[in-house]
Enzyme design. Sequence first.
Site, PDB file in Angstrom:
ATOM      1  N   LYS A  13       0.854  -1.236   0.176  1.00 48.65           N
ATOM      2  CA  LYS A  13       0.012   0.052  -0.017  1.00 48.65           C
ATOM      3  C   LYS A  13       0.970   1.452  -0.013  1.00 48.65           C
ATOM      4  O   LYS A  13       0.476   2.106  -0.714  1.00 48.65           O
ATOM      5  CB  LYS A  13      -0.770   0.052   1.284  1.00 48.65           C
ATOM      6  N   ARG A  88      -9.264   0.617   9.068  1.00 53.95           N
ATOM      7  CA  ARG A  88      -9.015  -0.616   9.305  1.00 53.95           C
ATOM      8  C   ARG A  88      -9.888  -1.675   9.827  1.00 53.95           C
ATOM      9  O   ARG A  88      -9.765  -2.706  10.555  1.00 53.95           O
ATOM     10  CB  ARG A  88      -7.542  -0.718   9.941  1.00 53.95           C
ATOM     11  N   ARG A 123      12.377  -5.802   5.331  1.00 52.53           N
ATOM     12  CA  ARG A 123      12.121  -4.143   5.167  1.00 52.53           C
ATOM     13  C   ARG A 123      13.222  -3.622   5.965  1.00 52.53           C
ATOM     14  O   ARG A 123      13.321  -3.985   7.157  1.00 52.53           O
ATOM     15  CB  ARG A 123      10.927  -3.893   5.429  1.00 52.53           C
ATOM     16  N   ARG A 152      11.741  -1.888  11.511  1.00 56.13           N
ATOM     17  CA  ARG A 152      10.623  -1.354  12.149  1.00 56.13           C
ATOM     18  C   ARG A 152      10.671  -2.410  13.453  1.00 56.13           C
ATOM     19  O   ARG A 152      10.564  -3.408  13.188  1.00 56.13           O
ATOM     20  CB  ARG A 152       9.659  -1.241  11.507  1.00 56.13           C
ATOM     21  N   ARG A 163       0.042  -8.632  13.406  1.00 54.44           N
ATOM     22  CA  ARG A 163      -0.290  -7.906  12.471  1.00 54.44           C
ATOM     23  C   ARG A 163      -1.030  -8.559  11.580  1.00 54.44           C
ATOM     24  O   ARG A 163      -2.199  -8.011  11.075  1.00 54.44           O
ATOM     25  CB  ARG A 163       0.854  -7.035  11.684  1.00 54.44           C
TER      26      ARG A 163
END
Length: 205
Positions: A13, A88, A123, A152, A163
């Site tokens: 996204k 969400r 990432r 992160r 998540r």
Amino acid sequence: MKLIFLGPPGAGKGTISQRLVRKEGMVQISAGDLLREAVKKQTALGMKAKSYMEKGELVPDQLVIDLMVERVRRPDCKRGFILDGFPRTIAQAEALQRNKIPIDTVVNFTVAEETLIRRLSGRRMHRITGEIFNIHTLPPPPGTKEADLIQRPDDKPEAIKKRIEVYKRETLPLIDFYEREGKLVNVDGEGSSEKVLQGVLKAIA
Ligand code: AP5
């Protein structure tokens, strides 16, 4: 255009939003980025949000709704925006309706769970430039020091698992919600970001 980007964590996204910002001059409003900024600045919102985010849980609805509604009402959004990672939950989607924020199209990115895990675990952000890389899919240039690449806290395995669980429980029902409104388009989020971008452009044309 007024768009919502819906999809699981790691669906792309943010990546596709940024490409559309560069290509079409749209405004990207990322709920996650706004929350991370609040955490960094240690605002009252940031202090409340931090522990939820690190664990991979959703920040309470009302905090995120207030933040996003205020942002969308700013003048730079008059010509269009991409809501990246908002809503969400059903409560957040209803808040958009209650606040009369119009939405043209909801783009739902479909990606296999193993791809999501690979993307999220790979990432890294450059400590100085803020550039996003991926040790699996978009490696940093040769010579980049490993110590300059940060992960992160919510991209660690336990938080990724959480998540994805939270996405299935809280966010998946939005697919039906927007399908019933006739606003949902599905885009295959697998493959290169260029291929996904082309799929999105076709879907929103
Ligand atoms: P947020 O930052 O929004 O996290 P997320 O939705 O989990 O989104 P990601 O940024 O992880 O995924 P993405 O789909 O944007 O993928 P990206 O393009 O970055 O939210 C973080 C937290 O904030 C939440 O857990 C929650 O606590 C809180 N929060 C946020 N919104 C909230 C809300 N509405 N309500 C309550 N709480 C909220 O890509 C990921 C990686 O994959 C990158 O490394 C990228 O380079 C790579 N990649 C992307 N696309 C491709 C591709 N096509 N090919 C190869 N690699 C790719």
